[in-house]
Structure formats: structure tokens, C-alpha cells
Design a protein around this motif. Structure first.
Motif, PDB file in Angstrom:
ATOM      1  N   GLY A   1       0.787  -1.233   0.000  1.00  0.00           N
ATOM      2  CA  GLY A   1       0.000   0.000   0.000  1.00  0.00           C
ATOM      3  C   GLY A   1       0.816   1.278   0.000  1.00  0.00           C
ATOM      4  N   PHE A   2       2.035   1.217   0.482  1.00  0.00           N
ATOM      5  CA  PHE A   2       2.907   2.391   0.576  1.00  0.00           C
ATOM      6  C   PHE A   2       3.062   3.104  -0.772  1.00  0.00           C
TER       7      PHE A   2
ATOM      8  N   GLY B   1      12.193   4.002  -3.345  1.00  0.00           N
ATOM      9  CA  GLY B   1      12.364   2.714  -2.691  1.00  0.00           C
ATOM     10  C   GLY B   1      12.825   1.591  -3.596  1.00  0.00           C
ATOM     11  N   TRP B   2      13.254   1.925  -4.815  1.00  0.00           N
ATOM     12  CA  TRP B   2      13.579   0.904  -5.808  1.00  0.00           C
ATOM     13  C   TRP B   2      14.578  -0.127  -5.293  1.00  0.00           C
ATOM     14  N   SER B   3      15.659   0.319  -4.681  1.00  0.00           N
ATOM     15  CA  SER B   3      16.661  -0.627  -4.168  1.00  0.00           C
ATOM     16  C   SER B   3      16.060  -1.521  -3.094  1.00  0.00           C
ATOM     17  N   ALA B   4      15.273  -0.939  -2.210  1.00  0.00           N
ATOM     18  CA  ALA B   4      14.627  -1.719  -1.142  1.00  0.00           C
ATOM     19  C   ALA B   4      13.638  -2.730  -1.729  1.00  0.00           C
ATOM     20  N   ILE B   5      12.939  -2.341  -2.789  1.00  0.00           N
ATOM     21  CA  ILE B   5      11.991  -3.257  -3.447  1.00  0.00           C
ATOM     22  C   ILE B   5      12.742  -4.458  -4.010  1.00  0.00           C
TER      23      ILE B   5
ATOM     24  N   ASP C   1       5.757  -1.027   5.736  1.00  0.00           N
ATOM     25  CA  ASP C   1       6.073   0.399   5.658  1.00  0.00           C
ATOM     26  C   ASP C   1       7.364   0.725   6.400  1.00  0.00           C
ATOM     27  N   THR C   2       7.623   0.018   7.478  1.00  0.00           N
ATOM     28  CA  THR C   2       8.815   0.295   8.284  1.00  0.00           C
ATOM     29  C   THR C   2      10.102  -0.006   7.514  1.00  0.00           C
ATOM     30  N   ASP C   3      10.023  -0.875   6.506  1.00  0.00           N
ATOM     31  CA  ASP C   3      11.199  -1.188   5.686  1.00  0.00           C
ATOM     32  C   ASP C   3      11.403  -0.165   4.565  1.00  0.00           C
ATOM     33  N   LEU C   4      10.419   0.718   4.386  1.00  0.00           N
ATOM     34  CA  LEU C   4      10.490   1.660   3.274  1.00  0.00           C
ATOM     35  C   LEU C   4      10.744   3.112   3.707  1.00  0.00           C
TER      36      LEU C   4
END
Length: 160
Positions: A106-107, A132-136, A154-157
Motif C-alpha cells: 500500500g505504501f 524505494g527501488w533498491s529496497a523493493i 512500511d517500516t522497511d520503506l
């Protein structure tokens, strides 16, 4: 895909180098076309590929070349999102896992007051996807063996 670097530090060329193997007769024909058109081999190949793109049949109302124009971006994440909306049939399995993860998180979406969201081009926040591309990519890689899509918390983004 290699990108040429110009003499000025940090600048990149607008072209990429591609290594291909072609039949000797095709190479000869391309050389002859270059002579006839007063073009380099590279220019003839680009011209031929551009013509092939405009003639590509793909069973959609909009011409293939116009969709390519919509999808193309120098930013990988933006290009990916546009490809997912306009050319989903072109996504590989790994790309589908990335797209399904984005759709399930949802983020990245403009939400309705009840917290739900709709997967639509005008509802995605491409800026958040870009940030957030790298995190994705890391999240999808980390969960690649999961039989189901794992949304990104959400906390990871935030913050990236």
C-alpha cells in the motif's frame, strides 16, 4: 548493456553498445545498404530497427512505437512501472514478482479514506517507487522462494 562514458567526468553517452552475431549475408546486405544510403553500418542498423519497431504488430489499438514512447524513461523504476501498466505481457517471471510485490504494498499507492487502494496508473506514486527501488529489489530477492507475494512493511520503506 554497456554505456559509453564521454571525456567529461560523470557524463554518459546517449547510446549503448550492443554486441550481436549476424549471418554474413545479412552483414553484407547491411554494408551495401550503408553504401547506397551514405550511412555508417551503425546508422543502417538503427534505421532498420526503427522501421521494424514501427511495423511491429502486437494486437493492440495503439501502435507499438507509441507504447514504447510511453514506457521509455531513463529511470529504471519509472520504466518498469510504465511497462507493467502498458506492456504487462512483456514482463518476465522475476519482473512479475517485483510488480506483484509493488501491487501488494500500500505504501506505493494513493489510498482511499478506508485505507484501500486500486491498482491503476493514476493511483501509483511513482516517486515513492523510485525512492524505494533498491529496497523493493532487495525485498523481492530476499523472498524469492516464498510461494506467495510478501508485501513490504512500511517500516522497511520509510525512510529509505
Amino acid at each position: 548493456m554497456a554505456t559509453k562514458t564521454t571525456k567529461r567526468k560523470g557524463e554518459t553517452s546517449t547510446t549503448v553498445s550492443v554486441g550481436i552475431r549476424i549471418d554474413p549475408k545479412i552483414k553484407f546486405a547491411l554494408d551495401m545498404m550503408g553504401r547506397m544510403q551514405k550511412r555508417s553500418l551503425t546508422a543502417v542498423i538503427e534505421w532498420a530497427i526503427s522501421n521494424a519497431i514501427t511495423q511491429q504488430d502486437w494486437a493492440h489499438e495503439e501502435p507499438f512505437s507509441e507504447v514504447i514512447d510511453k514506457v521509455w524513461s531513463t529511470d529504471e523504476s519509472t520504466r518498469f512501472v510504465m511497462m507493467a501498466f502498458f506492456m504487462p505481457q512483456a514482463l518476465t517471471y522475476d519482473e512479475l514478482r517485483i510488480w506483484e510485490t509493488i501491487k501488494a504494498t500500500g505504501f506505493f499507492w494513493k489510498t482511499y479514506p478506508d485505507g484501500t487502494w486500486q491498482v491503476a496508473e493514476d493511483m501509483i506514486d511513482v516517486g515513492w517507487v523510485r525512492s524505494g527501488w533498491s529496497a523493493i529489489l532487495e525485498h523481492v530477492e530476499r523472498h524469492k522462494h516464498s510461494p506467495t507475494i510478501v508485501p513490504i512493511p512500511d517500516t522497511d520503506l520509510a525512510p529509505f
